[in-house]
Design a protein around this motif. Structure first.
Motif, PDB file in Angstrom:
ATOM      1  N   GLY A 171     117.826  31.311  11.021  1.00 49.51           N
ATOM      2  CA  GLY A 171     116.840  29.563   9.423  1.00 49.51           C
ATOM      3  C   GLY A 171     115.410  30.560   8.818  1.00 49.51           C
ATOM      4  O   GLY A 171     116.035  31.599   8.107  1.00 49.51           O
ATOM      5  N   SER A 172     114.976  30.047   8.419  1.00 54.91           N
ATOM      6  CA  SER A 172     113.849  30.153   7.855  1.00 54.91           C
ATOM      7  C   SER A 172     113.103  31.711   8.058  1.00 54.91           C
ATOM      8  O   SER A 172     112.433  31.798   7.429  1.00 54.91           O
ATOM      9  N   PHE A 173     113.694  32.206   9.232  1.00 55.79           N
ATOM     10  CA  PHE A 173     112.751  33.173   9.578  1.00 55.79           C
ATOM     11  C   PHE A 173     113.723  34.231  10.107  1.00 55.79           C
ATOM     12  O   PHE A 173     113.351  35.098   9.949  1.00 55.79           O
ATOM     13  N   GLU A 174     114.825  34.085   9.274  1.00 55.35           N
ATOM     14  CA  GLU A 174     116.082  35.518   9.331  1.00 55.35           C
ATOM     15  C   GLU A 174     115.765  36.191   8.697  1.00 55.35           C
ATOM     16  O   GLU A 174     116.175  37.812   9.534  1.00 55.35           O
ATOM     17  N   LYS A 175     114.570  36.444   7.536  1.00 52.26           N
ATOM     18  CA  LYS A 175     114.217  37.700   7.164  1.00 52.26           C
ATOM     19  C   LYS A 175     113.111  38.416   7.685  1.00 52.26           C
ATOM     20  O   LYS A 175     112.727  38.977   7.211  1.00 52.26           O
ATOM     21  N   LYS A 176     112.349  37.027   8.005  1.00 51.74           N
ATOM     22  CA  LYS A 176     111.152  37.442   8.724  1.00 51.74           C
ATOM     23  C   LYS A 176     110.935  38.362  10.111  1.00 51.74           C
ATOM     24  O   LYS A 176     109.916  39.023  10.860  1.00 51.74           O
ATOM     25  N   VAL A 177     112.144  38.258  10.741  1.00 52.48           N
ATOM     26  CA  VAL A 177     112.230  39.190  12.445  1.00 52.48           C
ATOM     27  C   VAL A 177     112.312  39.841  12.380  1.00 52.48           C
ATOM     28  O   VAL A 177     113.746  40.903  11.777  1.00 52.48           O
ATOM     29  N   PRO A 178     111.565  41.463  12.467  1.00 50.45           N
ATOM     30  CA  PRO A 178     112.547  42.687  12.644  1.00 50.45           C
ATOM     31  C   PRO A 178     113.767  43.467  12.997  1.00 50.45           C
ATOM     32  O   PRO A 178     114.588  42.533  13.870  1.00 50.45           O
ATOM     33  N   PRO A 179     114.766  43.418  11.809  1.00 51.65           N
ATOM     34  CA  PRO A 179     115.737  43.578  12.513  1.00 51.65           C
ATOM     35  C   PRO A 179     116.228  44.053  13.673  1.00 51.65           C
ATOM     36  O   PRO A 179     117.433  44.252  14.299  1.00 51.65           O
ATOM     37  N   GLU A 180     115.399  45.348  14.498  1.00 50.98           N
ATOM     38  CA  GLU A 180     115.679  45.563  15.294  1.00 50.98           C
ATOM     39  C   GLU A 180     115.587  45.302  16.818  1.00 50.98           C
ATOM     40  O   GLU A 180     116.285  45.022  16.975  1.00 50.98           O
ATOM     41  N   VAL A 181     114.823  44.301  16.588  1.00 47.25           N
ATOM     42  CA  VAL A 181     113.985  43.006  17.336  1.00 47.25           C
ATOM     43  C   VAL A 181     115.409  41.728  17.416  1.00 47.25           C
ATOM     44  O   VAL A 181     116.295  41.295  18.522  1.00 47.25           O
ATOM     45  N   VAL A 182     116.054  41.736  15.881  1.00 48.27           N
ATOM     46  CA  VAL A 182     117.932  40.664  16.140  1.00 48.27           C
ATOM     47  C   VAL A 182     118.703  41.468  16.573  1.00 48.27           C
ATOM     48  O   VAL A 182     119.183  40.292  17.249  1.00 48.27           O
ATOM     49  N   ALA A 183     118.627  42.846  16.448  1.00 55.62           N
ATOM     50  CA  ALA A 183     120.188  43.479  16.635  1.00 55.62           C
ATOM     51  C   ALA A 183     119.539  43.590  18.571  1.00 55.62           C
ATOM     52  O   ALA A 183     120.596  43.190  19.442  1.00 55.62           O
ATOM     53  N   LYS A 184     118.652  43.427  19.174  1.00 54.28           N
ATOM     54  CA  LYS A 184     117.824  43.819  20.548  1.00 54.28           C
ATOM     55  C   LYS A 184     118.480  42.055  21.600  1.00 54.28           C
ATOM     56  O   LYS A 184     119.196  42.142  22.257  1.00 54.28           O
TER      57      LYS A 184
END
Length: 331
Positions: free
Chosen positions: A291-304
């Protein structure tokens, strides 16, 4: 005339008799009651209540429920619902286990589905649990990637298996993305005391925690007031805390409730452990959208996280279940 009328009445009676079994089976709503020791809005109970309200809205059940039932009154309220002819009784029996099991023994034809750390009890006492350690692990991975101080505060209700396993899964997930992270763990010994949870969270922030695991209500309020981050549990409260709640592990009770209702309706309800239906493969739990944190979590963390989530769904990664009491690791 009289003969014809009698003949017609006989025909009508025969037609009704022929239609009755099918008609009553299709139309009869299952009578369901629930007994909760906390308010409907408390995280855990809100998920059971939501699933039962959905069945009620579909027209499948007649649903009655009591909230805030004191432990001392639990047995009496259970008995009242059983005596009133409810076919399925749902609740959480953690502090009232013996009483709930005693009532179930006295009403062997009534189906009981209870949140419990114990085993099913033949013939009619089934148990369930919030086995949502898989999304809890994923929220931990996100938390590990978001903390700047490497200190995470964790506030829980009671150190019982249902809470402990989620905390351990969260901690293991955080360690995967950030081996340096340390934890402060506190239990408030209540299922619903937001002010107490808030105070415990403030103390952790004062000790350097910049992210909090909100197992209880009140923790996210503390995080919001001090401009820190929080991770939610069981429900998604990001709409209320858009700049605070990074991620949440969601519990969906629908798979458990719907299966129990089907078994009651089909006359096939037995004493079983429904715990597995809270797992991701049964859609009983999930990671809430960022949600509102979609752009705030580092992309490499999201990928993991996405890779780990897929591995869980594919059965290639199992989140360990550790029911022991978690301890603080922060010095």
């Amino acid at each position: 005339m009289h003969c014809t009328r009698r003949h017609l009445m006989a025909l009508a009676a025969a037609a009704l008799a022929a239609a009755a079994p099918g008609f009553s089976h299709a139309q009869a709503k299952t009578k369901v009651a629930a007994v909760y020791t906390v308010p409907f809005e408390q995280q855990w109970v809100s998920r059971i209540h939501k699933a039962l309200k959905a069945a009620e809205a579909r027209g499948e059940i007649e649903y009655k429920a009591s909230e805030n039932v004191a432990n001392a009154d639990y047995e009496r309220v259970l008995r009242e619902y059983a005596t009133a002819g409810n076919q399925l009784i749902v609740g959480e029996s953690f502090a009232v286990e013996a009483a709930a099991r005693k009532v179930a023994k006295d009403f062997p034809k009534t189906a009981f589905l209870m949140g419990s750390s114990g085993k099913p009890q033949a013939p009619n006492f089934s148990v369930f649990d919030n086995y949502i350690q898989e999304p809890a692990y994923l929220t931990g991975m996100i938390a590990g990637g978001m903390t700047k101080s490497n200190r995470i505060g964790m506030v829980g209700g009671f150190p019982i298996p249902e809470v402990n396993r989620l905390m351990h899964a969260f901690m293991a997930g955080a360690k995967e993305t950030n081996p340096k992270v340390e934890f402060t763990v506190t239990f408030i010994n209540s299922w619903f005391d937001p002010p107490k949870a808030k105070e415990a969270a403030f103390a952790m922030i004062d000790q350097g925690a910049d992210l909090l695991y909100a197992e209880r209500f009140g923790v996210s309020d503390a995080a919001k007031e001090r401009s820190k981050l929080a991770v939610g549990n069981v429900i998604n409260t990001q709409d209320k805390y858009p700049d605070t709640v990074v991620a949440s592990a969601l519990w969906n009770m629908e798979p458990t409730i719907d299966l129990a209702l089907k078994k009651v309706k089909d006359g096939k309800f037995t004493a079983e452990d429904y715990g597995q239906y809270s797992m991701m493969k049964h859609k009983g739990s999930e990671l809430a959208p960022l949600g509102s944190f979609e752009k705030k979590v580092p992309p490499e963390v999201v990928a993991k996280v996405k890779a780990r989530e897929q591995a869980i769904r594919d059965g290639k990664f199992t989140v360990p279940v550790n029911d022991s009491q978690p301890k603080s690791s922060a010095k």
